[in-house]
Design a protein around this motif. Structure first.
Motif, mmCIF file in Angstrom:
data_model
loop_
_atom_site.group_PDB
_atom_site.id
_atom_site.type_symbol
_atom_site.label_atom_id
_atom_site.label_comp_id
_atom_site.label_asym_id
_atom_site.label_seq_id
_atom_site.Cartn_x
_atom_site.Cartn_y
_atom_site.Cartn_z
ATOM 1 N N LYS A 1 16.920 -24.418 -25.525
ATOM 2 C CA LYS A 1 17.485 -25.405 -26.457
ATOM 3 C C LYS A 1 17.305 -26.803 -25.903
ATOM 4 C CE LYS A 1 20.872 -22.858 -29.125
ATOM 5 N NZ LYS A 1 22.268 -22.658 -29.443
ATOM 6 N N PRO A 2 17.029 -27.788 -26.722
ATOM 7 C CA PRO A 2 16.825 -27.694 -28.171
ATOM 8 C C PRO A 2 15.377 -27.354 -28.507
ATOM 9 C CG PRO A 2 16.736 -29.983 -27.536
ATOM 10 C CD PRO A 2 16.991 -29.178 -26.271
ATOM 11 N N PHE A 3 15.192 -26.729 -29.648
ATOM 12 C CA PHE A 3 13.858 -26.474 -30.182
ATOM 13 C C PHE A 3 13.931 -26.667 -31.689
ATOM 14 C CE2 PHE A 3 16.031 -22.592 -28.967
ATOM 15 C CZ PHE A 3 16.189 -21.946 -30.173
ATOM 16 N N ASP A 4 12.769 -26.829 -32.309
ATOM 17 C CA ASP A 4 12.707 -27.209 -33.721
ATOM 18 C C ASP A 4 12.633 -26.029 -34.677
ATOM 19 O OD1 ASP A 4 12.524 -30.156 -33.289
ATOM 20 O OD2 ASP A 4 10.752 -29.516 -32.172
ATOM 21 N N TYR A 5 12.048 -24.919 -34.221
ATOM 22 C CA TYR A 5 11.900 -23.723 -35.056
ATOM 23 C C TYR A 5 12.073 -22.490 -34.182
ATOM 24 C CZ TYR A 5 9.498 -26.779 -38.408
ATOM 25 O OH TYR A 5 9.179 -27.784 -39.275
ATOM 26 N N LEU A 6 12.506 -21.415 -34.827
ATOM 27 C CA LEU A 6 12.567 -20.111 -34.190
ATOM 28 C C LEU A 6 11.795 -19.129 -35.059
ATOM 29 C CD1 LEU A 6 13.733 -17.959 -32.197
ATOM 30 C CD2 LEU A 6 15.643 -17.746 -33.779
ATOM 31 N N PHE A 7 10.871 -18.399 -34.440
ATOM 32 C CA PHE A 7 10.133 -17.348 -35.133
ATOM 33 C C PHE A 7 10.448 -16.021 -34.445
ATOM 34 C CE2 PHE A 7 7.763 -21.005 -36.502
ATOM 35 C CZ PHE A 7 7.341 -20.672 -37.786
ATOM 36 N N TYR B 1 12.730 -18.092 -38.864
ATOM 37 C CA TYR B 1 11.924 -17.235 -39.716
ATOM 38 C C TYR B 1 11.826 -15.868 -39.057
ATOM 39 C CZ TYR B 1 10.871 -21.730 -41.699
ATOM 40 O OH TYR B 1 11.004 -22.968 -42.266
ATOM 41 N N ILE B 2 12.091 -14.832 -39.843
ATOM 42 C CA ILE B 2 12.112 -13.464 -39.342
ATOM 43 C C ILE B 2 11.283 -12.600 -40.272
ATOM 44 C CG2 ILE B 2 13.577 -11.476 -38.792
ATOM 45 C CD1 ILE B 2 15.925 -13.499 -38.583
ATOM 46 N N GLU C 1 16.496 -5.023 -36.229
ATOM 47 C CA GLU C 1 17.380 -3.884 -36.466
ATOM 48 C C GLU C 1 18.795 -4.303 -36.861
ATOM 49 O OE1 GLU C 1 16.967 -0.380 -34.022
ATOM 50 O OE2 GLU C 1 15.219 -1.298 -33.060
ATOM 51 N N GLY C 2 18.879 -5.139 -37.881
ATOM 52 C CA GLY C 2 20.170 -5.478 -38.458
ATOM 53 C C GLY C 2 20.876 -6.679 -37.874
ATOM 54 N N ARG C 3 20.251 -7.419 -36.998
ATOM 55 C CA ARG C 3 20.915 -8.579 -36.382
ATOM 56 C C ARG C 3 20.338 -9.901 -36.900
ATOM 57 N NH1 ARG C 3 23.385 -6.592 -31.393
ATOM 58 N NH2 ARG C 3 24.507 -8.553 -31.343
ATOM 59 N N GLU C 4 19.777 -9.884 -38.101
ATOM 60 C CA GLU C 4 19.141 -11.085 -38.656
ATOM 61 C C GLU C 4 20.105 -12.263 -38.734
ATOM 62 O OE1 GLU C 4 17.002 -7.544 -40.451
ATOM 63 O OE2 GLU C 4 19.088 -8.102 -40.136
ATOM 64 N N PHE C 5 21.331 -12.008 -39.143
ATOM 65 C CA PHE C 5 22.314 -13.082 -39.303
ATOM 66 C C PHE C 5 22.506 -13.846 -37.997
ATOM 67 C CE2 PHE C 5 26.612 -14.766 -39.171
ATOM 68 C CZ PHE C 5 26.654 -15.513 -40.333
ATOM 69 N N GLU C 6 22.651 -13.123 -36.900
ATOM 70 C CA GLU C 6 22.850 -13.762 -35.597
ATOM 71 C C GLU C 6 21.658 -14.626 -35.219
ATOM 72 O OE1 GLU C 6 24.009 -10.913 -32.563
ATOM 73 O OE2 GLU C 6 24.887 -9.713 -34.170
ATOM 74 N N ILE C 7 20.476 -14.145 -35.522
ATOM 75 C CA ILE C 7 19.276 -14.900 -35.172
ATOM 76 C C ILE C 7 19.157 -16.147 -36.041
ATOM 77 C CG2 ILE C 7 16.750 -14.820 -35.264
ATOM 78 C CD1 ILE C 7 17.067 -11.895 -34.275
ATOM 79 N N GLU C 8 19.351 -15.983 -37.334
ATOM 80 C CA GLU C 8 19.220 -17.116 -38.251
ATOM 81 C C GLU C 8 20.223 -18.218 -37.955
ATOM 82 O OE1 GLU C 8 19.093 -16.142 -42.419
ATOM 83 O OE2 GLU C 8 17.975 -14.320 -41.981
#
Length: 165
Positions: free
Chosen positions: A27-33, A54-55, A39-46
């Motif tokens: 951190k900091p970064f501008d985008y996460l890919f 982006y996932i 496996e169901g943890r999209e919310f935490e990543i987003e």
């Protein structure tokens, strides 16, 4: 103008301890890919990244809502990301690269193999961040990639590892 900094991860497989370490370290970064197998943890990543995330769906993302691939424009570059299993990346990158070219992408992100890979050529960058949970390369260290695009559009990248204690 500053560089655009992108955190690229894949194959976290529902276990996020090393993902959280990578977040804090970079951190900091501008985008996460994230190239799939969340496996169901999209919310935490987003929402944990604090930036556009982006996932894509991986071969183990049975119940997720992530798309099979994404295309994102970042400055003068077009990113194509897919988990890669649907393009047989465990055997060859040929199908994935052909698909990216058909979509006019010049940055390709994929996962699935759990082995980090980074090749930045004159007209295309191809990368796999490996796995933060189940690495398969020699040494088996969890890995991710930091991708940077400078104000002139030049791409650079580095595979980074999380050392075991």
């Amino acid at each position: 103008m500053k560089k655009t900094k992108i955190l690229v991860v894949s194959d976290t497989h529902k276990m996020h301890a090393n993902f959280e370490k990578a977040l804090e370290r970079e951190k900091p970064f501008d985008y996460l890919f994230h190239a799939g197998d969340v496996e169901g943890r999209e919310f935490e990543i987003e929402y944990g990244s604090g930036c556009p995330a982006y996932i894509v769906s991986g071969n183990n993302d049975f119940y997720g809502k992530a798309p099979m691939s994404v295309e994102i424009q970042i400055g003068t570059h077009k990113v194509f990301m897919a988990h890669g299993h649907q393009f047989y990346v465990s055997m060859t990158l040929e199908h994935l690269i052909r698909e990216a070219r058909e979509r006019n992408a010049d940055i390709i992100i994929f996962g699935h193999t759990h082995v980090p890979y980074l090749e930045i050529g004159r007209d295309m960058a191809v990368m796999n961040p490996g796995s933060l949970t189940y690495p398969r390369q020699e040494g088996r260290l969890p890995s991710y990639i930091i991708l940077e695009i400078d104000e002139n559009g030049k791409i650079s990248g580095e595979i980074k590892y999380i050392k075991k204690k």
